[in-house]
Write a protein that holds these residues in place. Structure first.
Motif, PDB file in Angstrom:
ATOM      1  N   PHE A  72     -26.608  97.268  53.465  1.00 40.90           N
ATOM      2  CA  PHE A  72     -25.460  97.669  52.647  1.00 40.90           C
ATOM      3  C   PHE A  72     -25.846  97.769  51.172  1.00 40.90           C
ATOM      4  CE2 PHE A  72     -21.747  96.089  50.138  1.00 40.90           C
ATOM      5  CZ  PHE A  72     -20.959  97.229  50.238  1.00 40.90           C
ATOM      6  N   GLN A  73     -26.539  96.742  50.681  1.00 42.82           N
ATOM      7  CA  GLN A  73     -26.930  96.764  49.274  1.00 42.82           C
ATOM      8  C   GLN A  73     -27.973  97.853  48.991  1.00 42.82           C
ATOM      9  OE1 GLN A  73     -27.096  93.009  47.002  1.00 42.82           O
ATOM     10  NE2 GLN A  73     -27.121  91.977  48.996  1.00 42.82           N
ATOM     11  N   MET A  91     -16.190  92.757  47.760  1.00 39.49           N
ATOM     12  CA  MET A  91     -15.465  92.323  48.964  1.00 39.49           C
ATOM     13  C   MET A  91     -16.371  92.363  50.190  1.00 39.49           C
ATOM     14  SD  MET A  91     -12.233  94.150  50.890  1.00 39.49           S
ATOM     15  CE  MET A  91     -13.291  95.404  51.632  1.00 39.49           C
ATOM     16  N   TRP A  92     -17.089  93.463  50.373  1.00 41.49           N
ATOM     17  CA  TRP A  92     -17.910  93.633  51.567  1.00 41.49           C
ATOM     18  C   TRP A  92     -19.107  92.676  51.559  1.00 41.49           C
ATOM     19  CZ3 TRP A  92     -15.724  96.361  55.297  1.00 41.49           C
ATOM     20  CH2 TRP A  92     -16.480  96.694  56.425  1.00 41.49           C
ATOM     21  N   MET A 149     -25.115 100.761  57.185  1.00 39.47           N
ATOM     22  CA  MET A 149     -25.231  99.302  57.242  1.00 39.47           C
ATOM     23  C   MET A 149     -25.883  98.817  58.537  1.00 39.47           C
ATOM     24  SD  MET A 149     -22.212  96.422  56.975  1.00 39.47           S
ATOM     25  CE  MET A 149     -21.715  96.461  58.704  1.00 39.47           C
ATOM     26  N   LEU A 150     -25.552  99.468  59.646  1.00 42.56           N
ATOM     27  CA  LEU A 150     -26.044  99.026  60.951  1.00 42.56           C
ATOM     28  C   LEU A 150     -27.402  99.638  61.252  1.00 42.56           C
ATOM     29  CD1 LEU A 150     -22.669  99.418  62.920  1.00 42.56           C
ATOM     30  CD2 LEU A 150     -23.537  97.381  61.737  1.00 42.56           C
ATOM     31  N   ASP A 151     -27.959  99.281  62.400  1.00 38.71           N
ATOM     32  CA  ASP A 151     -29.233  99.877  62.828  1.00 38.71           C
ATOM     33  C   ASP A 151     -28.934 101.139  63.632  1.00 38.71           C
ATOM     34  OD1 ASP A 151     -30.205  99.096  66.019  1.00 38.71           O
ATOM     35  OD2 ASP A 151     -28.285  98.387  65.224  1.00 38.71           O
ATOM     36  N   PRO A 152     -29.939 101.886  64.093  1.00 44.22           N
ATOM     37  CA  PRO A 152     -29.684 103.145  64.806  1.00 44.22           C
ATOM     38  C   PRO A 152     -28.861 103.009  66.091  1.00 44.22           C
ATOM     39  CG  PRO A 152     -31.939 103.110  64.004  1.00 44.22           C
ATOM     40  CD  PRO A 152     -31.382 101.758  63.729  1.00 44.22           C
ATOM     41  N   LEU A 205     -26.101  89.253  60.164  1.00 45.61           N
ATOM     42  CA  LEU A 205     -25.237  89.535  59.014  1.00 45.61           C
ATOM     43  C   LEU A 205     -26.039  89.725  57.729  1.00 45.61           C
ATOM     44  CD1 LEU A 205     -22.564  86.991  60.082  1.00 45.61           C
ATOM     45  CD2 LEU A 205     -21.966  89.332  59.428  1.00 45.61           C
ATOM     46  N   LYS A 206     -27.081  88.927  57.540  1.00 40.34           N
ATOM     47  CA  LYS A 206     -27.918  89.086  56.353  1.00 40.34           C
ATOM     48  C   LYS A 206     -28.670  90.420  56.392  1.00 40.34           C
ATOM     49  CE  LYS A 206     -28.447  86.716  53.410  1.00 40.34           C
ATOM     50  NZ  LYS A 206     -27.704  86.688  52.119  1.00 40.34           N
ATOM     51  N   ALA A 207     -29.067  90.853  57.594  1.00 37.94           N
ATOM     52  CA  ALA A 207     -29.729  92.158  57.715  1.00 37.94           C
ATOM     53  C   ALA A 207     -28.752  93.282  57.397  1.00 37.94           C
ATOM     54  CB  ALA A 207     -30.301  92.323  59.118  1.00 37.94           C
ATOM     55  N   TRP A 208     -27.504  93.150  57.853  1.00 36.71           N
ATOM     56  CA  TRP A 208     -26.490  94.151  57.514  1.00 36.71           C
ATOM     57  C   TRP A 208     -26.243  94.181  56.011  1.00 36.71           C
ATOM     58  CZ3 TRP A 208     -22.467  92.397  61.737  1.00 36.71           C
ATOM     59  CH2 TRP A 208     -22.874  92.881  62.983  1.00 36.71           C
TER      60      TRP A 208
END
Length: 386
Positions: free
Chosen positions: A330-331, A348-349, A132-135, A323-326
């Protein structure tokens, strides 16, 4: 039979009345039921609106997890609700009163309870967060001023913090709530400091140690209240939201005792526009147990005995983009996660990331970076980089 029919009619009429009330609230926020715009709601269960009315925030989130409704742009739906002043739909007054009573009776962020948020959230699955996160593995707001990608925004945030702290080679840095080590890694690699990181999450500690094993970094699995030593710089990024108002004074005093006289401290935290001990019931149950967002007044009051405020910066809208980038990550990576998690977790996530994005876009919540020094220790003017 007549009496029975009358009671049924009353219940049915009452339900229609509640549905009409919620529909009116939504309409005032320019949200249609089964409309065609991305922020309109699509209902799949006849009791959805009644559940909103009865359970507010908890019912809104849980009914989405249960598949009772859908919305193509949950973040925009929440933004419109908040901007229209209809946030009472998410937090009834009686619930706020119960929460305030609870705070008066117990410390929800006590030393004994401090690991609850780690067990519920941060220890969930390093693989999930890596996808989900970046490096950098930074799990806090990126700085998008000159950034085009999530990775650029997170690198810019890390570097902004280091420059605000005026880091120099040989300095010692303490990171309270170091997460997976993004800041201590960046600071040691690019600014030549020696760093200690503190976290209550065993999963975070393990990965942070692995990432920083070749660097002058020590990761400590402990609560901030048990840390000892003296440091040239102290920083806390995205952790103060778990401290709680009953512990703000303790946090500031602890950090001041750890900071050398001529040092600087930076606090990066989400914040509330108003001083309150209330919390969102759904977020508290499913995402961040015992969390609480401070106001500027609460932070300033807690810091007043120990610090001079050198700078405050607000870049709250950047958190909506983060948050939109995360959520996009995620998707996009769900296929690698769905063997570990079910569809209810996915909903949920996704809901969590987008509800928070809506709150930041509506300016209902903020993101602040504070820079503190100790009284009487710095004679020159502090010039904060931007």
């Amino acid at each position: 039979m007549l009496g029975s029919r009358s009671r049924d009619d009353t219940t049915h009429t009452g339900s229609r009345s509640i549905d009409a009330m919620i529909s009116e609230i939504l309409a005032n926020a320019d949200i249609q039921i089964n409309g065609r715009r991305p922020w309109d709601l699509h209902l799949h269960h006849p009791d959805t609106l009644s559940r909103f009315a009865a359970q507010r925030s908890l019912g809104l989130g849980e009914s989405y997890m249960d598949g009772w409704w859908d919305c193509d742009a949950i973040d925009e739906f929440i933004t419109r609700i908040l901007r229209a002043g209809a946030d009472g739909i998410s937090q009834p007054r009686w619930m706020v009163a119960v929460q305030l009573a609870g705070y008066a009776l117990r410390n929800r962020q006590s030393l004994r309870r401090s690991r609850q948020v780690a067990e519920k959230h941060y220890d969930l699955d390093n693989h999930l967060f890596q996808l989900m996160l970046d490096p950098t593995m930074a799990y806090s707001c990126g700085y998008w001023k000159d950034a085009a990608t999530l990775h650029e925004a997170q690198q810019a945030k890390l570097d902004l913090i280091c420059r605000k702290l005026e880091l120099e080679p040989g300095m010692t840095l303490l990171d309270i709530g170091c997460g997976w080590g993004s800041l201590v890694e960046h600071a040691t690699r690019h600014y030549g400091v020696r760093a200690h990181g503190v976290t209550v999450s065993s999963e975070q500690a393990d990965l942070a140690r692995e990432r920083c094993k070749e660097l002058p970094v020590e990761i400590m699995l402990k609560d901030y209240r048990t840390v000892t030593g003296h440091y040239d710089r102290v920083v806390s990024v995205g952790m103060f939201e778990h401290v709680g108002r009953r512990n703000y004074h303790t946090f500031m005093k602890t950090a001041a005792n750890l900071l050398k006289d001529r040092g600087l401290m930076l606090l990066h935290t989400i914040g509330n526009n108003l001083s309150s001990a209330a919390h969102d019931a759904w977020i508290d149950k499913y995402i961040f147990p015992n969390g609480e967002l401070p106001s500027i007044k609460q932070i300033a009051r807690a810091a007043e005995p120990f610090y001079v405020v050198e700078d405050i910066q607000n870049f709250g809208p950047d958190y909506a983009k983060t948050l939109k980038a995360w959520d996009a990550n995620f998707q996009a990576n769900w296929d690698q996660l769905k063997d570990r998690y079910d569809d209810r977790f996915f909903r949920m996530w996704h809901y969590y990331l987008n509800v928070c994005a809506g709150g930041f876009r509506a300016r209902h919540i903020q993101l602040w970076q504070w820079v503190f020094s100790k009284p009487g220790q710095r004679s020159r003017t502090y010039h904060a980089p931007r």
